[in-house]
Design an enzyme around this catalytic site. Structure first.
Site, PDB file in Angstrom:
ATOM      1  N   GLU A 263      29.324  24.451  35.021  1.00  0.00           N
ATOM      2  CA  GLU A 263      28.492  23.174  34.113  1.00  0.00           C
ATOM      3  C   GLU A 263      29.045  22.798  32.951  1.00  0.00           C
ATOM      4  O   GLU A 263      28.610  22.746  32.066  1.00  0.00           O
ATOM      5  CB  GLU A 263      26.920  23.766  33.970  1.00  0.00           C
ATOM      6  CG  GLU A 263      26.953  24.909  32.953  1.00  0.00           C
ATOM      7  CD  GLU A 263      26.737  26.400  34.054  1.00  0.00           C
ATOM      8  OE1 GLU A 263      27.455  26.215  34.987  1.00  0.00           O
ATOM      9  OE2 GLU A 263      26.650  27.334  33.338  1.00  0.00           O
ATOM     10  N   HIS A 287      21.825  21.077  40.451  1.00  0.00           N
ATOM     11  CA  HIS A 287      22.241  22.439  39.883  1.00  0.00           C
ATOM     12  C   HIS A 287      22.973  22.468  38.281  1.00  0.00           C
ATOM     13  O   HIS A 287      22.392  22.828  37.369  1.00  0.00           O
ATOM     14  CB  HIS A 287      22.709  23.344  40.557  1.00  0.00           C
ATOM     15  CG  HIS A 287      22.604  24.839  40.057  1.00  0.00           C
ATOM     16  ND1 HIS A 287      21.687  25.780  40.138  1.00  0.00           N
ATOM     17  CD2 HIS A 287      23.821  25.107  39.227  1.00  0.00           C
ATOM     18  CE1 HIS A 287      22.114  27.048  39.690  1.00  0.00           C
ATOM     19  NE2 HIS A 287      23.302  26.718  38.869  1.00  0.00           N
ATOM     20  N   GLU A 288      24.172  21.863  38.339  1.00  0.00           N
ATOM     21  CA  GLU A 288      25.104  21.730  37.337  1.00  0.00           C
ATOM     22  C   GLU A 288      24.416  20.815  36.349  1.00  0.00           C
ATOM     23  O   GLU A 288      24.382  21.211  35.039  1.00  0.00           O
ATOM     24  CB  GLU A 288      26.298  21.386  37.742  1.00  0.00           C
ATOM     25  CG  GLU A 288      27.187  22.398  38.792  1.00  0.00           C
ATOM     26  CD  GLU A 288      26.768  23.778  38.509  1.00  0.00           C
ATOM     27  OE1 GLU A 288      26.627  24.141  37.351  1.00  0.00           O
ATOM     28  OE2 GLU A 288      26.957  24.492  39.709  1.00  0.00           O
ATOM     29  N   HIS A 291      21.842  22.527  34.318  1.00  0.00           N
ATOM     30  CA  HIS A 291      22.351  23.416  33.011  1.00  0.00           C
ATOM     31  C   HIS A 291      22.525  22.610  31.836  1.00  0.00           C
ATOM     32  O   HIS A 291      22.714  22.974  30.776  1.00  0.00           O
ATOM     33  CB  HIS A 291      23.697  24.086  33.591  1.00  0.00           C
ATOM     34  CG  HIS A 291      23.725  25.301  34.455  1.00  0.00           C
ATOM     35  ND1 HIS A 291      22.990  26.305  34.061  1.00  0.00           N
ATOM     36  CD2 HIS A 291      24.251  25.499  35.535  1.00  0.00           C
ATOM     37  CE1 HIS A 291      23.092  27.174  34.698  1.00  0.00           C
ATOM     38  NE2 HIS A 291      23.611  26.857  35.964  1.00  0.00           N
ATOM     39  N   GLU A 310      20.215  31.044  34.560  1.00  0.00           N
ATOM     40  CA  GLU A 310      20.513  30.461  36.011  1.00  0.00           C
ATOM     41  C   GLU A 310      19.044  30.407  36.979  1.00  0.00           C
ATOM     42  O   GLU A 310      18.944  29.413  37.749  1.00  0.00           O
ATOM     43  CB  GLU A 310      21.308  31.668  36.768  1.00  0.00           C
ATOM     44  CG  GLU A 310      22.839  31.670  36.364  1.00  0.00           C
ATOM     45  CD  GLU A 310      23.567  30.124  36.732  1.00  0.00           C
ATOM     46  OE1 GLU A 310      23.148  29.451  37.467  1.00  0.00           O
ATOM     47  OE2 GLU A 310      24.557  30.192  36.124  1.00  0.00           O
ATOM     48  N   ASP A 367      30.667  39.811  35.063  1.00  0.00           N
ATOM     49  CA  ASP A 367      30.565  39.149  36.703  1.00  0.00           C
ATOM     50  C   ASP A 367      29.901  39.955  37.416  1.00  0.00           C
ATOM     51  O   ASP A 367      29.527  39.562  38.513  1.00  0.00           O
ATOM     52  CB  ASP A 367      32.247  38.948  36.908  1.00  0.00           C
ATOM     53  CG  ASP A 367      32.614  37.784  37.205  1.00  0.00           C
ATOM     54  OD1 ASP A 367      32.246  36.948  36.630  1.00  0.00           O
ATOM     55  OD2 ASP A 367      33.347  37.507  38.247  1.00  0.00           O
ATOM     56  N   TYR A 375      19.582  34.100  39.834  1.00  0.00           N
ATOM     57  CA  TYR A 375      19.079  32.890  40.698  1.00  0.00           C
ATOM     58  C   TYR A 375      17.911  32.624  41.167  1.00  0.00           C
ATOM     59  O   TYR A 375      16.858  31.864  40.919  1.00  0.00           O
ATOM     60  CB  TYR A 375      20.174  32.444  41.465  1.00  0.00           C
ATOM     61  CG  TYR A 375      21.781  32.314  40.911  1.00  0.00           C
ATOM     62  CD1 TYR A 375      22.649  33.201  40.368  1.00  0.00           C
ATOM     63  CD2 TYR A 375      22.069  30.704  40.627  1.00  0.00           C
ATOM     64  CE1 TYR A 375      23.744  32.868  39.959  1.00  0.00           C
ATOM     65  CE2 TYR A 375      23.461  30.744  40.094  1.00  0.00           C
ATOM     66  CZ  TYR A 375      23.974  31.637  39.675  1.00  0.00           C
ATOM     67  OH  TYR A 375      25.207  31.541  39.327  1.00  0.00           O
TER      68      TYR A 375
HETATM   69  N1  BES Z   1      27.456  28.903  35.854  1.00  0.00           N
HETATM   70  C1  BES Z   1      27.570  28.999  37.343  1.00  0.00           C
HETATM   71  C2  BES Z   1      28.950  29.582  37.845  1.00  0.00           C
HETATM   72  C3  BES Z   1      29.155  30.650  37.316  1.00  0.00           C
HETATM   73  C4  BES Z   1      28.307  31.850  37.383  1.00  0.00           C
HETATM   74  C5  BES Z   1      30.439  31.054  36.813  1.00  0.00           C
HETATM   75  C6  BES Z   1      28.793  33.075  36.823  1.00  0.00           C
HETATM   76  C7  BES Z   1      30.726  32.305  36.479  1.00  0.00           C
HETATM   77  C8  BES Z   1      29.832  33.255  36.263  1.00  0.00           C
HETATM   78  C9  BES Z   1      27.379  27.695  38.210  1.00  0.00           C
HETATM   79  O1  BES Z   1      26.032  26.856  37.621  1.00  0.00           O
HETATM   80  C10 BES Z   1      26.702  28.028  39.560  1.00  0.00           C
HETATM   81  O2  BES Z   1      25.691  28.699  39.642  1.00  0.00           O
HETATM   82  N2  BES Z   1      27.339  27.728  40.520  1.00  0.00           N
HETATM   83  C11 BES Z   1      26.747  28.120  42.101  1.00  0.00           C
HETATM   84  C12 BES Z   1      26.253  26.748  42.703  1.00  0.00           C
HETATM   85  C13 BES Z   1      24.917  26.883  42.556  1.00  0.00           C
HETATM   86  C14 BES Z   1      24.318  25.405  43.299  1.00  0.00           C
HETATM   87  C15 BES Z   1      24.153  27.913  42.944  1.00  0.00           C
HETATM   88  C16 BES Z   1      28.039  28.249  42.961  1.00  0.00           C
HETATM   89  O3  BES Z   1      29.130  28.220  42.356  1.00  0.00           O
HETATM   90  O4  BES Z   1      27.888  28.495  44.050  1.00  0.00           O
HETATM   91 ZN    ZN Z   2      24.364  27.634  37.382  1.00  0.00          ZN
END
Ligand code: BES
Ligand code: ZN
Length: 595
Positions: A263, A287-288, A291, A310, A367, A375
Site C-alpha cells: 500500500e 485491500h491496498e 490501507h 491489516e 516479519d 488479517y
Molecule cells: N501491507 C501488506 C503487505 C506486507 C505485509 C508487507 C507485511 C510486508 C509485511 C499488504 O497490504 C498485504 O496485506 N498484501 C497481501 C494482499 C492482501 C489482499 C491480503 C499480500 O501481499 O498477499
Molecule cells: Zn494489507
C-alpha cells in the site's frame, strides 16, 4: 518539540524520537544498475529537545559522511544486529536544524531487488523495486525506521534515461529526457511507506485521480483488469471519509515482487499474478486502497500492533467489495479468509501466543508476526463487533476513528480505550475485547460467516464424492473463480488418485491460467502425490517465475509436509536467485537451508 515523550517504545528501531526526530527527508540519489547500488544523500530537517545526538537506523549501508547544518561531524555506528541492523548516531547541538548523511547501499540491501531484463515482462530493460515494510527501509535509506516517525519527503532520483522512476509520491506520467526525476510527498508518512520503482514503464489513466503503470506489453491488460478503481475509491470515501492522498495509482511489477500488493501511498505496488484477465482477483486492489485509511492515515505504532493495520484493512476491503459487487461476493471472500484462519490456528496449536491479535515481537523479526492472524482474526473481530452493535453505529464509529486519528499512530491499548468510550459505553454494549485481543484462538461469540454460493460448492463436493455428480458435470458448473478455489481447497484428503486424475482430465486444473486457482491446485497435487498432466512441470515453472511469498511458501510448505523436502530443495536452489530477500528469508527458514 511540542509533544515530548509522545512516542511509544518501539523495540524494532534504535531511534529515540522523543529526544530528536526527523520531520522531513530530502533524498538525493542515483540508481546504478551496473553496480546494483543506490548512492547519494539523505538530508533531514530535525526537531529536538536539548538532545546531544540524533539516532537513525541503518542496515548494511556504507555511511560516507555526516553533516549538521552543513558542517561535517563524526558519526558512530553501533553493533550490527542481524534483524535490526545498526544505530547511526550523529552528535547535534541544541539548535541544529539539518542533518545530512551521504551513503550508499551494498549487495546486502534487503529492500532493493534489481532485476535483469529476462525477469521483466518486456525482456528489454532492467528493473528495480523496493519493499520497505516492515523494517527494510533502513537497508536503502538511513532513517528513523519506526512507524511512529512520520515525515514528509522530497526526492531527486537519477536513473538511466531509458527508464522511468516512480515513488510513493507525486509521480511523472511520462519519461523524462535525461533520467532525472523529482518527487514530493506532502503528507507525513511512516518510513516503511517510502518506495521506489524504476523500469521501462508507461502510464494509463482510469479516471483523473486513478490510473495504472506497467510495462508496455502489459498496460492494456492491466488497465482492463483494474477498470473499477475509481469506483472503489468512491465507495471507500462513501464509507469512511475523504481520500486524502489525491492520487490513487497502481504499478504492476515483475512477478518476483514478494507480495500480492503493498500500500505505498499514492502508488500501490502489485504483483502481476492478480492480472487474471477477468477481474477476478481485484479485491487485492480494494485491500491496498483501504490501507489509505487503515495503515497509511492511522498507522500501527509498532509492529506488535500490526493487526490494527491489516485487520481493519481486511474489514474495509470486504466493505468496498460489498459496495461494488454485493454481499454474496464479499461473503465468499470472507469465507476464504475464515478457512485460512482455521488453518493458521491449527498450525499454531502448540504456539497459542502467536494467535493473539496483539503480539510481542521483541527480539524477533517483525516479519514473523505477519501471518493470517492479524488479517483474518482481525477481520473476524471487527465483523463480530459490527454484528453486535449494528452496521450504522459501526460505520459512524469507524469514520470518527479515522478522522480523529488521521496522520497519527495507534497502539492497541489506545484503540481499546477509544473503542470503549466511543462505541461500547456510548451505546451501552458489552463486548469481550480482551478475550479477542490478548487471548489465543477465536472467542465463542465470533460471527458465523455463511456464503450461499460456497454452500452450493460444498453440496457438489458431497455428490461428487458419492459419485452422483460426474467430473464433467462438476467442471461444467458456472462457478466463479472464488467458488472454484473453494472447491479445490476442499477436495477431501481421502479421495483416490484415480478420482483426482479424472477430475483434472475433465477440468484441466493443472494448466490453469488463473494464478490463485493454479496455486491451490498445485498444493492439492502435492498433497495427493499427483503427477499426471504435466503438473510437475507446471509447478516448477510457477515457482521459477513467481516470487509472491504467500504463493510460493504455500507450495514449498506442501512439499515439506508431504515428505518431499528434496524435491522442494531441488527447485528452490534454482528459483532462489529470482526471489526478493523477504521471500528468500522465509523459504530458507522453512526448508532449513542457507547458501
Ligand atoms: N501491507 C501488506 C503487505 C506486507 C505485509 C508487507 C507485511 C510486508 C509485511 C499488504 O497490504 C498485504 O496485506 N498484501 C497481501 C494482499 C492482501 C489482499 C491480503 C499480500 O501481499 O498477499
Ligand atoms: Zn494489507
Amino acid at each position: 518539540m511540542n509533544k515530548s515523550n509522545s512516542y511509544a517504545n518501539d523495540t524494532h528501531s534504535y531511534a529515540k524520537p522523543n529526544e530528536a526526530v526527523a520531520k522531513h527527508l530530502l533524498l538525493d540519489v542515483e540508481v546504478d544498475f551496473d553496480k546494483e547500488v543506490i548512492k547519494g544523500t539523505a538530508a533531514y530537517s530535525i526537531e529536538s529537545t536539548n538532545a546531544s545526538e540524533i539516532v537513525f537506523d541503518a542496515k548494511n549501508l556504507k555511511i560516507h559522511q555526516t553533516t549538521v547544518d552543513g558542517k561535517e561531524v563524526a558519526f558512530s555506528l553501533g553493533t550490527n544486529d542481524p534483524i535490526l541492523g545498526q544505530s547511526l548516531t550523529i552528535p547535534i547541538t541544541k539548535n541544529a536544524k539539518k542533518v545530512a548523511i551521504s551513503y550508499e547501499t551494498t549487495d546486502k540491501t534487503e529492500a532493493l531487488q534489481f532485476l535483469n531484463p529476462q525477469q521483466t515482462a518486456d525482456k528489454a530493460f532492467p528493473f528495480l523495486l523496493t519493499q520497505g515494510q516492515a523494517i527494510l527501509t533502513r537497508t536503502w535509506i538511513p532513517i528513523q525506521d519506526s512507524p511512529q516517525v512520520r515525515l514528509t519527503y522530497t526526492a531527486k532520483v537519477k536513473v538511466p534515461k531509458e527508464l522511468m522512476a516512480i515513488m510513493s509520491a507525486e509521480n511523472p506520467k511520462v519519461k523524462s529526457e535525461n533520467g532525472q526525476y523529482s518527487f514530493e510527498m506532502r503528507q507525513p508518512i511512516s518510513p516503511y511507506l517510502i518506495a521506489l520503482a524504476v523500469g521501462d514503464l508507461v502510464y494509463k489513466e482510469i479516471s483523473p485521480r486513478t490510473g495504472v503503470y506497467a510495462e508496455k506489453s502489459m498496460i492494456d491488460k492491466v488497465h482492463y483488469e483494474f477498470a473499477d478503481m475509481e469506483k472503489m475509491v468512491n465507495a471507500a470515501e462513501n464509507l469512511y471519509g475523504t481520500y486524502v492522498w489525491d492520487q490513487f495509482d497502481v504499478v504492476v511489477l515483475p512477478p518476483s515482487f514478494p507480495f500480492g500488493g503493498m500500500e505505498n501511498p499514492r502508488l500501490t505496488f502489485a504483483t502481476p499474478t492478480v492480472v487474471a484477465g477477468d477481474r477476478s482477483l481485484t479485491s487485492l486492489i480494494a485491500h491496498e486502497l483501504a490501507h489509505s485509511w487503515s495503515g497509511n492515515l492511522v498507522t500501527n505504532a509498532t509492529w506488535n500492533d500490526f493487526w490494527l493495520n491489516e485487520g481493519f484493512t481486511v474489514y474495509f476491503e470486504m466493505r468496498i467489495m460489498e459496495a461494488l459487487y454485493g454481499k454474496e461476493y464479499a461473503n465468499m471472500l470472507a469465507s476464504i479468509g475464515r478457512q485460512d484462519l482455521a488453518e493458521q490456528l491449527e498450525s499454531f496449536h502448540d504456539k497459542p501466543e502467536a494467535t493473539h491479535l496483539k503480539l510481542d515481537l521483541k527480539g524477533k523479526n517483525p516479519d514473523d508476526g505477519m501471518n493470517s492472524i492479524a488479517y483474518d482474526k482481525g477481520y473476524l473481530f471487527l465483523r463480530t463487533l459490527e454484528e453486535t452493535v449494528g452496521r450504522y453505529k459501526m460505520d459512524t464509529f469507524l469514520k470518527g476513528y479515522f478522522n480523529k486519528h488521521a496522520f497519527s499512530t495507534m497502539t492497541t491499548e489506545k484503540f481499546i480505550k477509544y473503542l470503549n468510550t466511543e462505541l461500547l459505553e456510548k451505546n451501552k454494549v458489552s463486548f469481550n475485547i480482551n478475550d479477542w485481543v490478548y487471548n489465543a484462538g477465536v472467542p465463542a461469540n465470533a460471527a458465523k460467516i455463511v456464503s450461499d454460493k460456497f454452500q452450493k460448492v460444498e453440496e457438489a463436493i458431497e455428490n461428487w464424492k458419492k459419485g452422483t455428480l460426474s467430473d464433467h458435470e462438476l467442471c461444467a458448473k458456472d462457478w466463479n473463480i472464488q467458488q472454484k478455489i473453494h472447491f479445490i481447497r476442499n477436495i477431501p484428503a481421502t479421495i483416490s488418485i484415480e478420482k483426482f486424475t479424472t477430475l483434472d482430465n475433465a477440468c484441466q486444473f493443472s494448466s490453469a491460467t488463473n494464478s490463485y486457482i493454479a496455486m491451490v491446485w498445485f498444493e492439492q497435487a502435492i498433497n495427493h502425490n499427483y503427477h499426471a498432466n504435466n503438473v510437475d512441470v507446471h509447478i516448477e515453472n510457477f515457482l521459477m517465475t513467481v516470487g509472491r511469498r504467500w504463493y510460493v511458501s504455500t507450495l514449498y510448505r506442501a512439499f515439506k509436509r508431504a515428505d518431499k523436502l528434496e524435491e522442494a530443495k531441488r527447485i528452490y536452489e534454482k528459483a532462489r536467485p529470482n526471489y526478493h530477500s523477504v521471500t528468500v528469508n522465509t523459504i530458507d527458514d522453512m526448508l532449513g537451508v542457507s547458501y
